[in-house]
Design a protein around this motif. Structure first.
Motif, PDB file in Angstrom:
ATOM      1  N   PRO A  59       6.743  -1.114  -6.415  1.00 52.68           N
ATOM      2  CA  PRO A  59       7.495  -1.953  -5.472  1.00 52.68           C
ATOM      3  C   PRO A  59       7.009  -1.687  -4.049  1.00 52.68           C
ATOM      4  O   PRO A  59       7.193  -0.603  -3.507  1.00 52.68           O
ATOM      5  CB  PRO A  59       8.946  -1.494  -5.679  1.00 52.68           C
ATOM      6  CG  PRO A  59       8.849  -0.100  -6.207  1.00 52.68           C
ATOM      7  CD  PRO A  59       7.564  -0.017  -6.969  1.00 52.68           C
ATOM      8  N   ALA A  60       6.380  -2.669  -3.449  1.00 51.56           N
ATOM      9  CA  ALA A  60       5.783  -2.480  -2.116  1.00 51.56           C
ATOM     10  C   ALA A  60       5.839  -3.784  -1.350  1.00 51.56           C
ATOM     11  O   ALA A  60       5.460  -4.837  -1.869  1.00 51.56           O
ATOM     12  CB  ALA A  60       4.335  -2.006  -2.247  1.00 51.56           C
ATOM     13  N   GLY A  61       6.333  -3.704  -0.133  1.00 48.43           N
ATOM     14  CA  GLY A  61       6.383  -4.887   0.714  1.00 48.43           C
ATOM     15  C   GLY A  61       7.301  -5.970   0.190  1.00 48.43           C
ATOM     16  O   GLY A  61       7.055  -7.164   0.422  1.00 48.43           O
ATOM     17  N   GLY A  62       8.357  -5.583  -0.546  1.00 50.20           N
ATOM     18  CA  GLY A  62       9.302  -6.568  -1.043  1.00 50.20           C
ATOM     19  C   GLY A  62       8.887  -7.263  -2.310  1.00 50.20           C
ATOM     20  O   GLY A  62       9.491  -8.277  -2.692  1.00 50.20           O
ATOM     21  N   ARG A  63       7.873  -6.745  -3.010  1.00 53.51           N
ATOM     22  CA  ARG A  63       7.435  -7.346  -4.270  1.00 53.51           C
ATOM     23  C   ARG A  63       6.884  -6.244  -5.170  1.00 53.51           C
ATOM     24  O   ARG A  63       6.665  -5.130  -4.711  1.00 53.51           O
ATOM     25  CB  ARG A  63       6.387  -8.425  -4.016  1.00 53.51           C
ATOM     26  CG  ARG A  63       5.061  -7.869  -3.539  1.00 53.51           C
ATOM     27  CD  ARG A  63       4.220  -8.922  -2.891  1.00 53.51           C
ATOM     28  NE  ARG A  63       4.479  -8.985  -1.469  1.00 53.51           N
ATOM     29  CZ  ARG A  63       4.124  -9.989  -0.687  1.00 53.51           C
ATOM     30  NH1 ARG A  63       3.497 -11.028  -1.192  1.00 53.51           N
ATOM     31  NH2 ARG A  63       4.379  -9.965   0.604  1.00 53.51           N
ATOM     32  N   ARG A 133       3.768  -1.579   6.152  1.00 60.58           N
ATOM     33  CA  ARG A 133       5.011  -1.369   5.387  1.00 60.58           C
ATOM     34  C   ARG A 133       4.709  -1.275   3.897  1.00 60.58           C
ATOM     35  O   ARG A 133       5.285  -0.449   3.176  1.00 60.58           O
ATOM     36  CB  ARG A 133       5.995  -2.517   5.668  1.00 60.58           C
ATOM     37  CG  ARG A 133       6.702  -2.400   7.013  1.00 60.58           C
ATOM     38  CD  ARG A 133       7.836  -3.408   7.122  1.00 60.58           C
ATOM     39  NE  ARG A 133       7.330  -4.773   7.223  1.00 60.58           N
ATOM     40  CZ  ARG A 133       7.028  -5.360   8.382  1.00 60.58           C
ATOM     41  NH1 ARG A 133       7.160  -4.705   9.523  1.00 60.58           N
ATOM     42  NH2 ARG A 133       6.588  -6.602   8.400  1.00 60.58           N
ATOM     43  N   GLU A 134       3.828  -2.106   3.430  1.00 58.56           N
ATOM     44  CA  GLU A 134       3.426  -2.097   2.023  1.00 58.56           C
ATOM     45  C   GLU A 134       2.819  -0.744   1.640  1.00 58.56           C
ATOM     46  O   GLU A 134       3.124  -0.178   0.578  1.00 58.56           O
ATOM     47  CB  GLU A 134       2.411  -3.221   1.815  1.00 58.56           C
ATOM     48  CG  GLU A 134       2.029  -3.553   0.410  1.00 58.56           C
ATOM     49  CD  GLU A 134       1.088  -4.745   0.423  1.00 58.56           C
ATOM     50  OE1 GLU A 134       1.582  -5.890   0.377  1.00 58.56           O
ATOM     51  OE2 GLU A 134      -0.147  -4.542   0.504  1.00 58.56           O
ATOM     52  N   THR A 140       5.445   6.277  -0.684  1.00 62.78           N
ATOM     53  CA  THR A 140       6.807   6.744  -0.960  1.00 62.78           C
ATOM     54  C   THR A 140       7.095   6.707  -2.457  1.00 62.78           C
ATOM     55  O   THR A 140       7.680   7.637  -3.019  1.00 62.78           O
ATOM     56  CB  THR A 140       7.832   5.880  -0.203  1.00 62.78           C
ATOM     57  OG1 THR A 140       7.559   5.948   1.199  1.00 62.78           O
ATOM     58  CG2 THR A 140       9.248   6.351  -0.463  1.00 62.78           C
ATOM     59  N   TRP A 141       6.677   5.637  -3.115  1.00 65.85           N
ATOM     60  CA  TRP A 141       6.838   5.519  -4.577  1.00 65.85           C
ATOM     61  C   TRP A 141       6.135   6.672  -5.277  1.00 65.85           C
ATOM     62  O   TRP A 141       6.703   7.305  -6.183  1.00 65.85           O
ATOM     63  CB  TRP A 141       6.265   4.191  -5.040  1.00 65.85           C
ATOM     64  CG  TRP A 141       6.164   4.045  -6.529  1.00 65.85           C
ATOM     65  CD1 TRP A 141       7.143   3.620  -7.382  1.00 65.85           C
ATOM     66  CD2 TRP A 141       5.013   4.331  -7.336  1.00 65.85           C
ATOM     67  NE1 TRP A 141       6.682   3.627  -8.675  1.00 65.85           N
ATOM     68  CE2 TRP A 141       5.371   4.062  -8.673  1.00 65.85           C
ATOM     69  CE3 TRP A 141       3.723   4.783  -7.069  1.00 65.85           C
ATOM     70  CZ2 TRP A 141       4.486   4.228  -9.745  1.00 65.85           C
ATOM     71  CZ3 TRP A 141       2.834   4.967  -8.122  1.00 65.85           C
ATOM     72  CH2 TRP A 141       3.217   4.692  -9.437  1.00 65.85           C
ATOM     73  N   ARG A 172       4.647   6.089  10.626  1.00 70.01           N
ATOM     74  CA  ARG A 172       5.892   5.647  10.000  1.00 70.01           C
ATOM     75  C   ARG A 172       6.258   6.393   8.721  1.00 70.01           C
ATOM     76  O   ARG A 172       7.401   6.307   8.261  1.00 70.01           O
ATOM     77  CB  ARG A 172       5.798   4.159   9.641  1.00 70.01           C
ATOM     78  CG  ARG A 172       5.644   3.242  10.823  1.00 70.01           C
ATOM     79  CD  ARG A 172       5.475   1.811  10.339  1.00 70.01           C
ATOM     80  NE  ARG A 172       5.199   0.897  11.441  1.00 70.01           N
ATOM     81  CZ  ARG A 172       4.962  -0.391  11.275  1.00 70.01           C
ATOM     82  NH1 ARG A 172       4.976  -0.914  10.066  1.00 70.01           N
ATOM     83  NH2 ARG A 172       4.710  -1.168  12.324  1.00 70.01           N
ATOM     84  N   ALA A 173       5.303   7.060   8.102  1.00 68.93           N
ATOM     85  CA  ALA A 173       5.535   7.636   6.778  1.00 68.93           C
ATOM     86  C   ALA A 173       6.668   8.653   6.815  1.00 68.93           C
ATOM     87  O   ALA A 173       6.779   9.443   7.755  1.00 68.93           O
ATOM     88  CB  ALA A 173       4.257   8.291   6.267  1.00 68.93           C
TER      89      ALA A 173
END
Length: 357
Positions: A59-63, A133-134, A140-141, A172-173
């Motif tokens: 799940p990355a960038g909303g998809r 963000r992606e 993070t995943w 950002r991480a």
């Protein structure tokens, strides 16, 4: 009239020639089959990489994006440090059509896993912030859901356009953060990079001063349209518009032409950076990128490698610029696509990071 019959000698001669012709045909077919089997064996051997690959969905960038998690062999279950790959321009799948596997193998031999995702189908609608963000979502995943990954030792490898993505990600991480960066053929400023590329290609084509000046005027017209937010239709109506440039590509350029890594690079926490460029790069001014990195890097954090006889893609120049050599090398000796030392230098960089201080 006397009937003419073949002599016994001629019948015998034809009969003796037939088995010889069959033997020659058999030997020719046998040689062709043996050659085909040998070539197939060479291809399979050359494309057998010393790593394990697992297809994943992240799940990355909303998809949900398909990807590959590649881990070292012969080193137990981990946890392994991880290299997250950030693509350059274009439509790219997780393996980059197999181009990434020699990199993954070099990383695996240093004890590192690799994670690479397919670019989303609508990548031309993304900004560099979207891509950052992606990438944060991907690392993070890996840190939170994969027990074979050491969350305290995750870094980035990125090429070309990734230079406008990775500094954002480092800033950002979430904790413990990005611990290293390998930057390959990255540029500082989108618009200056475009001018550098135009001038370099014109020089390579032997363009005279008049042709160069005309091309630069057309470029300035296009930049003026971008800066005032012109539509694709306005661009198409402008003098010198590229008739092959699609509306989707114009949108992508409109959203990203102001990209510049300077502020993001200055905001990065100090982490080890391996900066890589090719001496024959027609796309990016490696000297400008190196100068910026040297001006902002903390002492002892920057390693620079510039490879003679290498292109923007960090392929051997004589191979990339010859279609038949590029194809044959990619099929029969994919590790030989790269200039001497490229893969080994990245392996050593990662090994040094794993050594106790």
């Amino acid at each position: 009239m006397t009937e003419t019959r073949p002599s016994p000698t001629s019948r015998t001669s034809r009969a003796s020639r037939t088995p010889r012709a069959l033997r020659r045909m058999f030997l020719t077919l046998l040689l062709a089959l043996t050659t085909a089997l040998l070539l197939t064996g060479v291809v399979l051997w050359q494309h057998d990489y010393d790593l394990r690959e697992e297809r994943v969905t992240v799940p990355a960038g909303g998809r949900d994006l398909p990807g590959v998690l590649a881990t070292p062999t012969g080193r137990g279950p981990g946890p392994f440090p991880l290299v997250v790959l950030v693509h350059g321009d274009g439509e790219v799948d997780a393996t980059h059509d197999g181009f990434y596997r020699p990199y993954w193998e070099a990383f695996a031999r240093a004890g590192y896993a690799s994670l690479s995702l397919d670019k989303p189908a609508d990548w031309l609608g993304q900004t560099m912030d979207d891509r950052a963000r992606e990438t944060v979502d991907a690392l993070t995943w890996a840190a939170r859901t994969r027990p074979e990954i050491d969350p305290a030792r995750i870094g980035l490898w990125g090429a070309s356009q990734a230079g406008w993505v990775m500094p954002k990600v480092v800033a950002r991480a979430p904790a413990p953060g990005v611990r290293f960066v390998i930057a390959v053929g990255t540029a500082v400023n989108w618009e200056r990079q475009g001018e550098y590329n135009l001038r370099a290609e014109l020089r390579a084509a032997g363009a005279d001063a008049e042709r160069t000046a005309a091309a630069l005027r057309t470029r300035e017209t296009t930049l003026a349209l971008l800066r005032r937010g012109a539509t694709y239709e306005e661009y198409r109506a402008s003098p010198g518009a590229d008739r092959e440039l699609t509306a989707e590509r114009w949108t992508f350029i409109s959203r990203n032409h102001t990209a510049d890594m300077t502020a993001d690079l200055r905001a990065m926490p100090p982490v080890p950076v391996l900066l890589i460029s090719g001496a024959d790069d027609l796309n990016v001014d490696g000297a400008e990128t190196e100068a910026l990195h040297r001006s902002v890097s903390a002492p002892g954090t920057l390693t620079v490698r510039r490879y003679p006889g290498a292109t923007h893609a960090l392929l051997r120049t004589e191979v990339e610029r010859s279609p038949w050599r590029l194809t044959l090398t990619a099929v029969f000796a994919p590790r030989e696509l790269f200039p001497p030392g490229l893969l080994a230098d990245q392996r050593r960089f990662l090994e040094e990071l794993s050594r106790p201080a």
